[in-house]
Design an enzyme around this catalytic site. Sequence first.
Site, PDB file in Angstrom:
ATOM      1  N   LYS A   9      38.615   9.991  60.700  1.00 29.94           N
ATOM      2  CA  LYS A   9      39.087   9.851  59.318  1.00 29.94           C
ATOM      3  C   LYS A   9      39.125   8.387  58.862  1.00 29.94           C
ATOM      4  O   LYS A   9      39.044   7.464  59.678  1.00 29.94           O
ATOM      5  CB  LYS A   9      40.475  10.500  59.197  1.00 29.94           C
ATOM      6  CG  LYS A   9      40.441  12.015  59.376  1.00 29.94           C
ATOM      7  CD  LYS A   9      41.789  12.626  59.026  1.00 29.94           C
ATOM      8  CE  LYS A   9      41.760  14.140  59.141  1.00 29.94           C
ATOM      9  NZ  LYS A   9      43.033  14.747  58.699  1.00 29.94           N
ATOM     10  N   TYR A  49      37.981  21.201  52.277  1.00 28.74           N
ATOM     11  CA  TYR A  49      39.365  21.614  52.569  1.00 28.74           C
ATOM     12  C   TYR A  49      39.834  22.749  51.646  1.00 28.74           C
ATOM     13  O   TYR A  49      41.045  22.894  51.425  1.00 28.74           O
ATOM     14  CB  TYR A  49      40.307  20.421  52.430  1.00 28.74           C
ATOM     15  CG  TYR A  49      40.348  19.497  53.644  1.00 28.74           C
ATOM     16  CD1 TYR A  49      40.815  19.946  54.881  1.00 28.74           C
ATOM     17  CD2 TYR A  49      39.958  18.164  53.547  1.00 28.74           C
ATOM     18  CE1 TYR A  49      40.880  19.108  55.985  1.00 28.74           C
ATOM     19  CE2 TYR A  49      40.029  17.310  54.655  1.00 28.74           C
ATOM     20  CZ  TYR A  49      40.496  17.800  55.861  1.00 28.74           C
ATOM     21  OH  TYR A  49      40.574  16.961  56.959  1.00 28.74           O
ATOM     22  N   ASN A 112      45.978  10.806  59.994  1.00 30.63           N
ATOM     23  CA  ASN A 112      46.112  11.230  61.394  1.00 30.63           C
ATOM     24  C   ASN A 112      44.815  11.093  62.186  1.00 30.63           C
ATOM     25  O   ASN A 112      44.618  11.728  63.208  1.00 30.63           O
ATOM     26  CB  ASN A 112      46.702  12.647  61.488  1.00 30.63           C
ATOM     27  CG  ASN A 112      45.797  13.714  60.914  1.00 30.63           C
ATOM     28  OD1 ASN A 112      44.784  13.405  60.283  1.00 30.63           O
ATOM     29  ND2 ASN A 112      46.135  14.969  61.129  1.00 30.63           N
ATOM     30  N   HIS A 115      39.977  14.952  62.591  1.00 26.81           N
ATOM     31  CA  HIS A 115      40.012  16.366  62.185  1.00 26.81           C
ATOM     32  C   HIS A 115      39.152  17.171  63.154  1.00 26.81           C
ATOM     33  O   HIS A 115      38.164  16.660  63.683  1.00 26.81           O
ATOM     34  CB  HIS A 115      39.444  16.540  60.765  1.00 26.81           C
ATOM     35  CG  HIS A 115      39.172  17.974  60.421  1.00 26.81           C
ATOM     36  ND1 HIS A 115      40.150  18.828  59.967  1.00 26.81           N
ATOM     37  CD2 HIS A 115      38.037  18.726  60.516  1.00 26.81           C
ATOM     38  CE1 HIS A 115      39.627  20.036  59.793  1.00 26.81           C
ATOM     39  NE2 HIS A 115      38.342  19.994  60.117  1.00 26.81           N
ATOM     40  N   GLU A 126      32.281  24.693  58.757  1.00 29.33           N
ATOM     41  CA  GLU A 126      32.385  23.232  58.678  1.00 29.33           C
ATOM     42  C   GLU A 126      31.133  22.510  59.189  1.00 29.33           C
ATOM     43  O   GLU A 126      30.761  21.471  58.645  1.00 29.33           O
ATOM     44  CB  GLU A 126      33.616  22.757  59.457  1.00 29.33           C
ATOM     45  CG  GLU A 126      34.929  23.206  58.803  1.00 29.33           C
ATOM     46  CD  GLU A 126      36.158  22.647  59.493  1.00 29.33           C
ATOM     47  OE1 GLU A 126      36.043  22.098  60.609  1.00 29.33           O
ATOM     48  OE2 GLU A 126      37.242  22.748  58.885  1.00 29.33           O
TER      49      GLU A 126
HETATM   50  P1  CMP Z   1      43.461  18.233  59.337  1.00 25.38           P
HETATM   51  O1  CMP Z   1      43.336  18.733  60.732  1.00 25.38           O
HETATM   52  O2  CMP Z   1      42.353  17.394  58.801  1.00 25.38           O
HETATM   53  O3  CMP Z   1      43.673  19.469  58.348  1.00 25.38           O
HETATM   54  C1  CMP Z   1      44.318  19.336  57.098  1.00 25.38           C
HETATM   55  C2  CMP Z   1      45.038  18.025  56.962  1.00 25.38           C
HETATM   56  O4  CMP Z   1      46.040  17.972  55.972  1.00 25.38           O
HETATM   57  C3  CMP Z   1      45.749  17.709  58.240  1.00 25.38           C
HETATM   58  O5  CMP Z   1      44.825  17.370  59.246  1.00 25.38           O
HETATM   59  C4  CMP Z   1      46.706  16.596  57.806  1.00 25.38           C
HETATM   60  O6  CMP Z   1      46.107  15.320  57.900  1.00 25.38           O
HETATM   61  C5  CMP Z   1      46.905  16.889  56.318  1.00 25.38           C
HETATM   62  N1  CMP Z   1      48.278  17.225  55.976  1.00 25.38           N
HETATM   63  C6  CMP Z   1      49.049  16.564  55.106  1.00 25.38           C
HETATM   64  N2  CMP Z   1      50.244  17.135  54.984  1.00 25.38           N
HETATM   65  C7  CMP Z   1      50.241  18.218  55.798  1.00 25.38           C
HETATM   66  C8  CMP Z   1      51.207  19.225  56.116  1.00 25.38           C
HETATM   67  N3  CMP Z   1      52.421  19.231  55.563  1.00 25.38           N
HETATM   68  N4  CMP Z   1      50.856  20.159  57.005  1.00 25.38           N
HETATM   69  C9  CMP Z   1      49.627  20.164  57.575  1.00 25.38           C
HETATM   70  N5  CMP Z   1      48.660  19.235  57.300  1.00 25.38           N
HETATM   71  C10 CMP Z   1      48.977  18.268  56.428  1.00 25.38           C
END
Ligand code: CMP
Length: 138
Positions: A9, A49, A112, A115, A126
Amino acid sequence: MEQTLAIIKPDAVERNLIGQILERIESRGFRIVAMKRALLTLAQAEAFYHVHKERPFFGELTQYMCSGPVVLLTLERENAIAAWRELMGATNPQEAAEGTIRKDFAINLEKNSAHGSDAPDTAAFEIPFFFNKLEIQG
Ligand code: CMP
């Protein structure tokens, strides 16, 4: 053999963590069978998403995912989907296990660092979202 979609990311690309993350991927027995660096458009992030479009964080998530370049990867390994999720650690870095990518590198729940597809049907959506068949070579 199973394939999964991985994204490094914007927060990790910005902090020059691509190499360290790729090293962890290869040393855990994954083959990187496709890879490219890209700056997503908002429309691409929203389409990617789409399963989260009713969630309160959808707007911030999609804005963030096109705030800087990402690295898109297709990873291949036995049990690749679960293995990549284990290597990444929990979505929230505060809950991620020691030694995982998110524990070591992530800033917060949004930033974070990585992904991964969460199931075979997700990977089947995906991977072709970003790569055509010619770009995936085992
Ligand atoms: P990812 O695995 O990319 O899938 C969706 C993303 O939404 C997740 O990682 C997080 O980075 C982001 N995100 C932000 N807020 C939340 C939340 N409350 N719960 C889950 N994912 C979140």
